[in-house]
Design a protein around this motif. Structure first.
Motif, PDB file in Angstrom:
ATOM      1  N   LYS A   1     -15.025  -6.057  -1.298  1.00  0.00           N
ATOM      2  CA  LYS A   1     -15.939  -4.932  -0.593  1.00  0.00           C
ATOM      3  C   LYS A   1     -15.044  -4.521   1.174  1.00  0.00           C
ATOM      4  CE  LYS A   1     -18.572  -4.285  -4.246  1.00  0.00           C
ATOM      5  NZ  LYS A   1     -18.806  -2.592  -5.405  1.00  0.00           N
ATOM      6  N   TRP A   2     -13.557  -4.398   0.489  1.00  0.00           N
ATOM      7  CA  TRP A   2     -12.812  -4.651   2.137  1.00  0.00           C
ATOM      8  C   TRP A   2     -13.757  -3.034   3.073  1.00  0.00           C
ATOM      9  CZ3 TRP A   2     -10.295  -8.600   3.193  1.00  0.00           C
ATOM     10  CH2 TRP A   2      -9.520  -9.516   1.935  1.00  0.00           C
ATOM     11  N   GLN A   3     -13.432  -3.358   4.021  1.00  0.00           N
ATOM     12  CA  GLN A   3     -14.393  -2.525   4.969  1.00  0.00           C
ATOM     13  C   GLN A   3     -12.588  -1.336   5.053  1.00  0.00           C
ATOM     14  OE1 GLN A   3     -14.424  -3.877   8.901  1.00  0.00           O
ATOM     15  NE2 GLN A   3     -15.713  -5.420   8.466  1.00  0.00           N
ATOM     16  N   GLY A   4     -12.739  -0.325   4.966  1.00  0.00           N
ATOM     17  CA  GLY A   4     -12.256   0.590   5.302  1.00  0.00           C
ATOM     18  C   GLY A   4     -11.421   1.049   3.948  1.00  0.00           C
ATOM     19  N   GLN A   5     -11.522   0.261   2.446  1.00  0.00           N
ATOM     20  CA  GLN A   5     -11.376   0.896   1.222  1.00  0.00           C
ATOM     21  C   GLN A   5     -11.655   1.706   0.483  1.00  0.00           C
ATOM     22  OE1 GLN A   5     -10.266  -2.852  -1.664  1.00  0.00           O
ATOM     23  NE2 GLN A   5     -12.174  -1.472  -2.052  1.00  0.00           N
ATOM     24  N   LEU A   6     -10.720   2.340   0.343  1.00  0.00           N
ATOM     25  CA  LEU A   6     -11.245   3.477  -0.546  1.00  0.00           C
ATOM     26  C   LEU A   6     -11.821   4.148  -1.943  1.00  0.00           C
ATOM     27  CD1 LEU A   6      -9.320   6.235   1.852  1.00  0.00           C
ATOM     28  CD2 LEU A   6     -11.101   6.136   2.099  1.00  0.00           C
ATOM     29  N   GLY A   7     -10.533   3.104  -2.310  1.00  0.00           N
ATOM     30  CA  GLY A   7     -10.486   2.886  -3.436  1.00  0.00           C
ATOM     31  C   GLY A   7      -9.389   2.297  -4.055  1.00  0.00           C
ATOM     32  N   LYS A   8      -8.631   3.004  -5.610  1.00  0.00           N
ATOM     33  CA  LYS A   8      -7.500   2.103  -6.413  1.00  0.00           C
ATOM     34  C   LYS A   8      -6.787   3.859  -5.955  1.00  0.00           C
ATOM     35  CE  LYS A   8      -6.563   0.775 -10.534  1.00  0.00           C
ATOM     36  NZ  LYS A   8      -7.284   0.007 -12.587  1.00  0.00           N
ATOM     37  N   GLU A   9      -5.749   3.960  -5.864  1.00  0.00           N
ATOM     38  CA  GLU A   9      -4.715   5.055  -6.104  1.00  0.00           C
ATOM     39  C   GLU A   9      -4.964   5.180  -7.800  1.00  0.00           C
ATOM     40  OE1 GLU A   9      -0.783   3.128  -5.774  1.00  0.00           O
ATOM     41  OE2 GLU A   9      -0.723   1.469  -7.308  1.00  0.00           O
ATOM     42  N   SER A  10      -4.561   6.198  -7.755  1.00  0.00           N
ATOM     43  CA  SER A  10      -3.827   6.758  -9.156  1.00  0.00           C
ATOM     44  C   SER A  10      -2.885   7.510  -8.804  1.00  0.00           C
ATOM     45  CB  SER A  10      -3.978   8.624  -8.588  1.00  0.00           C
ATOM     46  OG  SER A  10      -4.240   9.234  -7.476  1.00  0.00           O
ATOM     47  N   GLY A  11      -2.118   7.352 -10.334  1.00  0.00           N
ATOM     48  CA  GLY A  11      -0.746   8.145 -11.025  1.00  0.00           C
ATOM     49  C   GLY A  11      -1.034   6.547 -12.098  1.00  0.00           C
ATOM     50  N   PRO A  12       0.330   6.584 -12.567  1.00  0.00           N
ATOM     51  CA  PRO A  12       0.808   5.776 -13.417  1.00  0.00           C
ATOM     52  C   PRO A  12       0.760   4.331 -13.140  1.00  0.00           C
ATOM     53  CG  PRO A  12       2.358   7.485 -13.708  1.00  0.00           C
ATOM     54  CD  PRO A  12       1.390   7.861 -12.479  1.00  0.00           C
ATOM     55  N   GLY A  13       0.736   3.507 -13.446  1.00  0.00           N
ATOM     56  CA  GLY A  13       0.899   2.065 -13.470  1.00  0.00           C
ATOM     57  C   GLY A  13      -0.403   1.990 -12.185  1.00  0.00           C
ATOM     58  N   ALA A  14      -1.153   2.444 -12.130  1.00  0.00           N
ATOM     59  CA  ALA A  14      -1.820   2.226 -10.894  1.00  0.00           C
ATOM     60  C   ALA A  14      -2.604   1.153 -10.531  1.00  0.00           C
ATOM     61  CB  ALA A  14      -3.142   3.443 -10.599  1.00  0.00           C
ATOM     62  N   ARG A  15      -2.665   0.157  -9.364  1.00  0.00           N
ATOM     63  CA  ARG A  15      -3.607  -1.543  -9.379  1.00  0.00           C
ATOM     64  C   ARG A  15      -3.863  -0.921  -7.763  1.00  0.00           C
ATOM     65  NH1 ARG A  15       1.806  -5.451 -10.260  1.00  0.00           N
ATOM     66  NH2 ARG A  15      -0.094  -6.957  -8.830  1.00  0.00           N
ATOM     67  N   PHE A  16      -3.410  -0.713  -6.799  1.00  0.00           N
ATOM     68  CA  PHE A  16      -2.759  -1.059  -6.038  1.00  0.00           C
ATOM     69  C   PHE A  16      -4.285  -0.354  -4.702  1.00  0.00           C
ATOM     70  CE2 PHE A  16       1.703  -1.951  -6.732  1.00  0.00           C
ATOM     71  CZ  PHE A  16       0.982  -3.024  -6.415  1.00  0.00           C
ATOM     72  N   ALA A  17      -4.924  -1.383  -4.273  1.00  0.00           N
ATOM     73  CA  ALA A  17      -5.852  -0.527  -3.449  1.00  0.00           C
ATOM     74  C   ALA A  17      -5.464   0.216  -2.617  1.00  0.00           C
ATOM     75  CB  ALA A  17      -7.248  -1.848  -2.388  1.00  0.00           C
ATOM     76  N   VAL A  18      -6.380   1.560  -1.871  1.00  0.00           N
ATOM     77  CA  VAL A  18      -6.071   2.354  -0.792  1.00  0.00           C
ATOM     78  C   VAL A  18      -6.953   2.384   0.104  1.00  0.00           C
ATOM     79  CG1 VAL A  18      -5.450   4.817   0.104  1.00  0.00           C
ATOM     80  CG2 VAL A  18      -4.724   4.465  -3.110  1.00  0.00           C
TER      81      VAL A  18
END
Length: 217
Positions: free
Chosen positions: A29-46
């Motif tokens: 639950k990082w402050q400022g975390q919007l969610g997960k990136e989209s697209g192929p191979g998505a894995r990182f936080a945004v």
């Protein structure tokens, strides 16, 4: 490691405002975390801002120190970028070279002087360059609870802690300006900082308490 000619502002981590390329997890639950990136191979936080992405990077590193006792660059990077999916030895060597620190020497990641170079080196390695201003990185570290030390006594006196100490010690004028005695030493170097301001206040308190004891009951 990215090529030197790579534009870091076109990197995946920069687009995600996640310069440490931290994996997204529903449990984080990082402050400022919007969610997960989209697209192929998505894995990182945004993240909502680069500062919040830098904050997460800094906090994750300090967690490695506090929870697992990892202190050296070698120890920290081996957990940050494990060999199962990275050439960790090259990562360690690159970070050590960028920071100018021996990879086996222990750091204290609650100290700005140790944390900032490490954060900047990881950003450089992950993004293929360092695209951020000093102010952006410093704000990310501040959000993580690690502030840049005041450079001079004058700067220290301008901090919240310094203002409180000076006001309490009677070393500010009614208009809120430092008295001449403080201004006269305002160019002293960083090691003086808030510590000297607070020390002055402590001496004043000791004198006041001593005088009170001398007064008749």
């Amino acid at each position: 490691m990215a090529k030197a000619s790579t534009d870091p502002t076109r990197s995946r981590g920069f687009r995600n405002r996640n310069p440490g390329n931290i994996d997204w997890s529903a449990t984080n639950k990082w402050q400022g975390q919007l969610g997960k990136e989209s697209g192929p191979g998505a894995r990182f936080a945004v993240f909502s801002s680069h500062e919040y992405g830098i904050r997460a990077l800094a906090l994750l590193l300090t967690t490695y120190q506090d929870r697992y006792g990892l202190r050296s660059i070698k120890q920290l990077i081996n957990r940050w970028a494990p060999p199962v999916e990275n050439v960790t030895s090259a990562y360690v060597s690159h970070v050590a070279a960028l920071t100018g620190r021996d990879q086996d020497v222990n750091l204290d990641l609650h100290r700005y002087a140790d944390l900032r170079p490490l954060v900047e080196a990881i950003i450089t390695h992950e993004l293929g360059g360092q695209p951020y201003s000093a102010a952006v990185i410093d704000e990310g570290l501040r959000l993580a609870g690690v502030k840049k030390p005041a450079a001079t006594l004058a700067a220290a006196a301008g901090t919240t802690e310094g203002k409180a100490a000076l006001s309490w010690a009677g070393l500010v004028t009614a208009a809120g300006a430092a008295v001449p005695a403080v201004e006269a030493v305002s160019g002293l170097p960083q090691w003086v900082g808030v510590a000297l301001v607070v020390s002055v206040a402590a001496v004043v308190l000791a004198v006041v308490l001593t005088r009170r004891q001398d007064l008749p009951a």
